[in-house]
Write a protein that holds these residues in place. Sequence first.
Motif, mmCIF file in Angstrom:
data_model
loop_
_atom_site.group_PDB
_atom_site.id
_atom_site.type_symbol
_atom_site.label_atom_id
_atom_site.label_comp_id
_atom_site.label_asym_id
_atom_site.label_seq_id
_atom_site.Cartn_x
_atom_site.Cartn_y
_atom_site.Cartn_z
ATOM 1 N N ILE A 1 -16.601 -19.350 -39.114
ATOM 2 C CA ILE A 1 -15.720 -19.723 -38.000
ATOM 3 C C ILE A 1 -16.143 -18.995 -36.731
ATOM 4 O O ILE A 1 -16.332 -17.774 -36.732
ATOM 5 C CB ILE A 1 -14.247 -19.399 -38.305
ATOM 6 N N SER A 2 -16.283 -19.767 -35.658
ATOM 7 C CA SER A 2 -16.548 -19.215 -34.338
ATOM 8 C C SER A 2 -15.358 -19.551 -33.437
ATOM 9 O O SER A 2 -14.787 -20.627 -33.533
ATOM 10 C CB SER A 2 -17.823 -19.821 -33.745
ATOM 11 N N VAL A 3 -15.001 -18.594 -32.573
ATOM 12 C CA VAL A 3 -13.859 -18.798 -31.684
ATOM 13 C C VAL A 3 -14.239 -18.404 -30.263
ATOM 14 O O VAL A 3 -14.777 -17.324 -30.032
ATOM 15 C CB VAL A 3 -12.637 -17.961 -32.132
ATOM 16 N N ASP A 4 -13.981 -19.306 -29.319
ATOM 17 C CA ASP A 4 -14.095 -18.997 -27.895
ATOM 18 C C ASP A 4 -12.682 -18.868 -27.343
ATOM 19 O O ASP A 4 -11.832 -19.720 -27.610
ATOM 20 C CB ASP A 4 -14.829 -20.109 -27.141
ATOM 21 N N ALA A 5 -12.444 -17.821 -26.569
ATOM 22 C CA ALA A 5 -11.115 -17.585 -25.991
ATOM 23 C C ALA A 5 -11.209 -17.527 -24.470
ATOM 24 O O ALA A 5 -12.124 -16.907 -23.923
ATOM 25 C CB ALA A 5 -10.527 -16.285 -26.526
ATOM 26 N N VAL A 6 -10.260 -18.173 -23.802
ATOM 27 C CA VAL A 6 -10.171 -18.154 -22.340
ATOM 28 C C VAL A 6 -8.770 -17.689 -21.970
ATOM 29 O O VAL A 6 -7.774 -18.241 -22.454
ATOM 30 C CB VAL A 6 -10.456 -19.544 -21.732
ATOM 31 N N ALA A 7 -8.685 -16.668 -21.105
ATOM 32 C CA ALA A 7 -7.389 -16.077 -20.741
ATOM 33 C C ALA A 7 -7.028 -16.385 -19.295
ATOM 34 O O ALA A 7 -7.882 -16.371 -18.406
ATOM 35 C CB ALA A 7 -7.440 -14.567 -20.956
ATOM 36 N N ARG A 8 -5.726 -16.638 -19.065
ATOM 37 C CA ARG A 8 -5.200 -16.878 -17.719
ATOM 38 C C ARG A 8 -3.997 -15.973 -17.478
ATOM 39 O O ARG A 8 -3.290 -15.599 -18.428
ATOM 40 C CB ARG A 8 -4.796 -18.347 -17.550
ATOM 41 N N ASN A 9 -3.765 -15.667 -16.201
ATOM 42 C CA ASN A 9 -2.603 -14.842 -15.862
ATOM 43 C C ASN A 9 -1.388 -15.722 -15.583
ATOM 44 O O ASN A 9 -1.420 -16.942 -15.781
ATOM 45 C CB ASN A 9 -2.922 -13.923 -14.680
ATOM 46 N N ALA A 10 -0.312 -15.113 -15.076
ATOM 47 C CA ALA A 10 0.932 -15.857 -14.859
ATOM 48 C C ALA A 10 0.781 -16.947 -13.814
ATOM 49 O O ALA A 10 1.509 -17.940 -13.833
ATOM 50 C CB ALA A 10 2.043 -14.887 -14.441
ATOM 51 N N GLU A 11 -0.185 -16.786 -12.896
ATOM 52 C CA GLU A 11 -0.409 -17.798 -11.857
ATOM 53 C C GLU A 11 -1.356 -18.894 -12.319
ATOM 54 O O GLU A 11 -1.666 -19.822 -11.568
ATOM 55 C CB GLU A 11 -0.977 -17.152 -10.591
ATOM 56 N N GLY A 12 -1.853 -18.776 -13.554
ATOM 57 C CA GLY A 12 -2.792 -19.764 -14.071
ATOM 58 C C GLY A 12 -4.238 -19.493 -13.712
ATOM 59 O O GLY A 12 -5.124 -20.297 -14.012
ATOM 60 N N ARG A 13 -4.499 -18.336 -13.087
ATOM 61 C CA ARG A 13 -5.872 -17.997 -12.715
ATOM 62 C C ARG A 13 -6.618 -17.433 -13.916
ATOM 63 O O ARG A 13 -6.068 -16.676 -14.707
ATOM 64 C CB ARG A 13 -5.862 -16.968 -11.579
ATOM 65 N N LEU A 14 -7.904 -17.802 -14.045
ATOM 66 C CA LEU A 14 -8.728 -17.259 -15.114
ATOM 67 C C LEU A 14 -8.908 -15.760 -14.919
ATOM 68 O O LEU A 14 -9.254 -15.305 -13.822
ATOM 69 C CB LEU A 14 -10.099 -17.930 -15.128
ATOM 70 N N VAL A 15 -8.670 -14.994 -15.992
ATOM 71 C CA VAL A 15 -8.857 -13.545 -15.914
ATOM 72 C C VAL A 15 -9.880 -13.039 -16.919
ATOM 73 O O VAL A 15 -10.239 -11.861 -16.921
ATOM 74 C CB VAL A 15 -7.523 -12.800 -16.119
ATOM 75 N N GLY A 16 -10.380 -13.909 -17.785
ATOM 76 C CA GLY A 16 -11.389 -13.458 -18.736
ATOM 77 C C GLY A 16 -11.725 -14.514 -19.768
ATOM 78 O O GLY A 16 -11.028 -15.514 -19.926
ATOM 79 N N ALA A 17 -12.833 -14.265 -20.462
ATOM 80 C CA ALA A 17 -13.274 -15.151 -21.548
ATOM 81 C C ALA A 17 -14.001 -14.298 -22.568
ATOM 82 O O ALA A 17 -14.587 -13.264 -22.240
ATOM 83 C CB ALA A 17 -14.192 -16.252 -21.019
ATOM 84 N N GLY A 18 -13.947 -14.725 -23.820
ATOM 85 C CA GLY A 18 -14.630 -13.979 -24.881
ATOM 86 C C GLY A 18 -14.967 -14.886 -26.037
ATOM 87 O O GLY A 18 -14.492 -16.026 -26.118
ATOM 88 N N GLN A 19 -15.801 -14.381 -26.920
ATOM 89 C CA GLN A 19 -16.148 -15.147 -28.114
ATOM 90 C C GLN A 19 -16.343 -14.200 -29.289
ATOM 91 O O GLN A 19 -16.648 -13.022 -29.128
ATOM 92 C CB GLN A 19 -17.412 -15.975 -27.880
ATOM 93 N N ASP A 20 -16.106 -14.728 -30.472
ATOM 94 C CA ASP A 20 -16.260 -13.943 -31.691
ATOM 95 C C ASP A 20 -16.624 -14.898 -32.819
ATOM 96 O O ASP A 20 -16.289 -16.083 -32.776
ATOM 97 C CB ASP A 20 -14.967 -13.189 -32.022
ATOM 98 N N ASN A 21 -17.317 -14.374 -33.813
ATOM 99 C CA ASN A 21 -17.736 -15.179 -34.957
ATOM 100 C C ASN A 21 -17.635 -14.357 -36.228
ATOM 101 O O ASN A 21 -17.972 -13.174 -36.236
ATOM 102 C CB ASN A 21 -19.177 -15.665 -34.785
#
Length: 257
Positions: free
Chosen positions: A114-134
């Motif tokens: 299993i591989s997972v890509d994650a994208v994070a947003r703040n309360a305003e909907g702005r992108l604040v980060g991204a990551g991946q793990d396997n």
Amino acid sequence: MRGRTFLKRALVIFAVCLAFGVGVWTGSRSQTLQEAAPAQTEPPQESVSVQPEPSAPAVVEPDKKPSAQSTPTSGFQAEAVEQQLKTKTHLYKNYGTWFVFLVVENTSEYTLDISVDAVARNAEGRLVGAGQDNIPAISAGASVVFTFLFDEEPVEVSYEFSIKEEKWFVPILQDLSYTSDPGKEKEILSVTNNGEKVAELVQGTVLFFVGDEVVGESTAYFFDDDYELKPGKTLIREMNCWAAYDSFEVYFSGWAE
């Protein structure tokens, strides 16, 4: 032998970087995180449990033929298997870093990669980060934890999963057992390989809780100078937590050739 040692060293470097950073199904989900009160020097004062969802990270594919024990079966349908996964998310802040832990239980009959890509947003909907793990070679019935780190508080995290039936490695998670002895601000974890195969690059992660809130995390490697946990062997590591806790959960990753 030199080629095998080089591969193991490359995988160790890859695993360390992640820690301190056949059908295929890709699915995406979006989860809203409740606000959590940060804990600076000590574990977060609030942690958030989210409604998780799987996604896809990168894997190091060895230069070898699939093992007979891990040859995919004809009945595997990735989309159906994805629906069988049970997921749970925890949010934890340590100093200026936000940890998102995605726990995935493989309730299917298959050994999974299993591989997972994650994208994070703040309360305003702005992108604040991204990551991946396997995590490869996830045994049927096993639970594993995917870890993502962000430098701003994520309010919503979207996951995209890539799920395959394992074809390169042999599962060993079902052969690992552990005992834990409490110490001062730590658990002393003894991990044993009860199987007949050599377990490679075994990593253990402990999440420490007060109630349902994560207040600490510790990760260690359970292998010798050959990057192996050999059959019948036990290795002992200290898993530290600087905050008071009332329970903990242990997750492993690793495989055999």
